[in-house]
Enzyme design. Structure first.
Site, PDB file in Angstrom:
ATOM      1  N   ARG A  27       0.326  64.883 -19.867  1.00 54.95           N
ATOM      2  CA  ARG A  27      -0.098  66.260 -20.138  1.00 54.95           C
ATOM      3  C   ARG A  27      -1.617  66.406 -20.150  1.00 54.95           C
ATOM      4  O   ARG A  27      -2.172  67.171 -20.927  1.00 54.95           O
ATOM      5  CB  ARG A  27       0.511  66.755 -21.453  1.00 54.95           C
ATOM      6  CG  ARG A  27       2.039  66.733 -21.418  1.00 54.95           C
ATOM      7  CD  ARG A  27       2.677  66.814 -22.791  1.00 54.95           C
ATOM      8  NE  ARG A  27       4.121  66.715 -22.658  1.00 54.95           N
ATOM      9  CZ  ARG A  27       4.777  65.553 -22.558  1.00 54.95           C
ATOM     10  NH1 ARG A  27       4.106  64.411 -22.593  1.00 54.95           N
ATOM     11  NH2 ARG A  27       6.086  65.521 -22.427  1.00 54.95           N
ATOM     12  N   GLY A  28      -2.256  65.654 -19.279  1.00 53.60           N
ATOM     13  CA  GLY A  28      -3.706  65.713 -19.163  1.00 53.60           C
ATOM     14  C   GLY A  28      -4.448  64.740 -20.053  1.00 53.60           C
ATOM     15  O   GLY A  28      -5.658  64.542 -19.898  1.00 53.60           O
ATOM     16  N   LEU A  62       0.338  61.842 -16.225  1.00 57.96           N
ATOM     17  CA  LEU A  62      -0.992  61.910 -16.830  1.00 57.96           C
ATOM     18  C   LEU A  62      -0.901  62.315 -18.297  1.00 57.96           C
ATOM     19  O   LEU A  62      -1.903  62.707 -18.907  1.00 57.96           O
ATOM     20  CB  LEU A  62      -1.879  62.892 -16.058  1.00 57.96           C
ATOM     21  CG  LEU A  62      -2.174  62.492 -14.604  1.00 57.96           C
ATOM     22  CD1 LEU A  62      -3.051  63.548 -13.935  1.00 57.96           C
ATOM     23  CD2 LEU A  62      -2.837  61.123 -14.534  1.00 57.96           C
ATOM     24  N   TYR A 104      11.264  77.776 -18.018  1.00 59.71           N
ATOM     25  CA  TYR A 104       9.800  77.768 -17.990  1.00 59.71           C
ATOM     26  C   TYR A 104       9.309  79.213 -17.839  1.00 59.71           C
ATOM     27  O   TYR A 104       9.414  79.815 -16.776  1.00 59.71           O
ATOM     28  CB  TYR A 104       9.278  76.952 -16.815  1.00 59.71           C
ATOM     29  CG  TYR A 104       9.558  75.467 -16.867  1.00 59.71           C
ATOM     30  CD1 TYR A 104       9.971  74.850 -18.038  1.00 59.71           C
ATOM     31  CD2 TYR A 104       9.397  74.682 -15.739  1.00 59.71           C
ATOM     32  CE1 TYR A 104      10.225  73.481 -18.076  1.00 59.71           C
ATOM     33  CE2 TYR A 104       9.637  73.315 -15.763  1.00 59.71           C
ATOM     34  CZ  TYR A 104      10.049  72.715 -16.936  1.00 59.71           C
ATOM     35  OH  TYR A 104      10.291  71.367 -16.960  1.00 59.71           O
ATOM     36  N   SER A 161      -5.870  61.983 -17.971  1.00 60.30           N
ATOM     37  CA  SER A 161      -6.370  62.457 -16.677  1.00 60.30           C
ATOM     38  C   SER A 161      -7.842  62.131 -16.475  1.00 60.30           C
ATOM     39  O   SER A 161      -8.351  62.185 -15.356  1.00 60.30           O
ATOM     40  CB  SER A 161      -6.186  63.971 -16.559  1.00 60.30           C
ATOM     41  OG  SER A 161      -7.034  64.639 -17.491  1.00 60.30           O
TER      42      SER A 161
END
Length: 334
Positions: free
Chosen positions: A211-212, A209, A56, A215
């Site tokens: 990746r949003g 979620l 990452y 959300s």
């Protein structure tokens, strides 16, 4: 905060874990100071599980976590547990070039992770994706050697199918499987989840979620940066996005009736799936973390669960979880 076990051989961890990837990579630019503050806020709230990958930001995320741990109060730092994925090969330009699960590579990756994190052991260590050229027994066996030497405490897996889970578990004790699981990503329910439960292996669920996407905060007209993974993700494209956000609006109505946010409803649903499942929330900011932690106070009864699944039925999402080239690397999809 309540705790859950990572399987029969793993540690007790907080009921929610913090996935730190977005603080370094794949979701556009992030604020370093806010990222560290968010990790501190998570530790203060009782979150113990911090999840990362050595790839990452090509080590950036591990160094960020290391910075946050060094600057946290000693008592909170000592309770923190690190979960690290390894094996993804990157280029200087950020490109991806496969996975390396050879025993020598396992030892090499671990040595660098220990240094970047500033710790003397990694609590859960796992190969990010199965190396097709290396039997999983060899990769897991190499991690087991690190356990014997005290460099790693527990062995994990990531995005593998039921057969690979069984082969790995026959080689060494496996604490948990990290895999995507959410209202719109339920592929593990047929074969993988029964297999890990049979073997006493826990689940850390990422992408709760999506990746949003679910959300409640993702706008239909949002423009994504070139360095945002979602700009290439099938679920965020064109008609797929419109369809998926219609599902979110149906979920929003259900959440409103419950008096909670969409994100809290989606996270609470994952929490309801079993005590052996620990959702990872990918909050990059303190306000999003606070919202996510609110899911721990949400109790879903049978009527609530029925309403949620009516709003977002299993298999209702449009588009794959990853672009085709990345889907090909997922042992869990084979």
């Amino acid at each position: 905060m309540e705790t859950r076990s990572l399987g029969t051989t793993g540690p007790r961890v907080s009921a929610l874990g913090l996935g730190c990837m977005g603080m370094s990579a794949l979701y556009g630019d992030a604020d370093r100071a806010e990222s560290v503050a968010t990790i501190h806020a998570a530790l203060e709230a009782g979150v113990t599980l911090l999840d990362t990958g050595d790839f990452y930001g090509m080590g950036h995320n591990e160094m960020l976590i290391g910075e946050a741990l060094r600057s946290a109060p000693a008592a909170r730092r000592e309770r923190a547990l690190t979960s690290v994925k390894f094996g993804a090969l990157r280029g200087p330009d950020g490109s991806w070039s496969g996975y390396d699960g050879r025993p020598a590579a396992v030892r090499n990756f671990a040595a660098y992770s220990l240094q970047r994190l500033g710790v003397d052991h990694i609590d859960v260590y796992r190969v990010a994706r199965v190396d097709p050229d290396v039997p999983i027994e060899e990769t897991v066996g190499a991690i087991a050697e690190l356990v014997d030497k005290g460099h790693v405490r527990h062995i994990g897996l990531s995005e593998v199918g039921a057969e690979t889970v069984r082969r790995a578990a026959a080689t060494a004790p496996i604490a948990d499987l990290q895999i995507e699981y959410s209202l719109i990503s339920r592929g593990i329910e047929d074969e993988i989840l029964p297999a890990v439960r049979e073997l006493g292996i826990g689940v850390t669920a990422y992408g709760v979620l999506s990746r949003g996407l679910i959300s409640g905060h993702f706008a239909r007209d949002r423009t994504l940066a070139a360095n945002d993974f979602r700009a290439m993700s099938p679920r965020f494209q064109g008609d797929n996005l419109r369809h998926n956000l219609d599902l979110v609006e149906a979920l929003r109505a259900t959440a409103r009736n419950k008096g909670v946010t969409v994100a809290q409803c989606a996270i609470a649903w994952v929490l309801s799936r079993g005590e052996d499942i620990v959702p990872l929330v990918g909050a990059r900011r303190r306000d999003r973390l606070t919202e996510a932690l609110g899911a721990l106070d949400v109790t879903l009864d049978a009527a609530d669960l029925a309403a949620i699944e009516e709003a977002v039925p299993a298999g209702a999402a449009a588009g794959d979880r990853y672009p085709a080239a990345q889907m090909a690397h997922l042992d869990s999809e084979r």
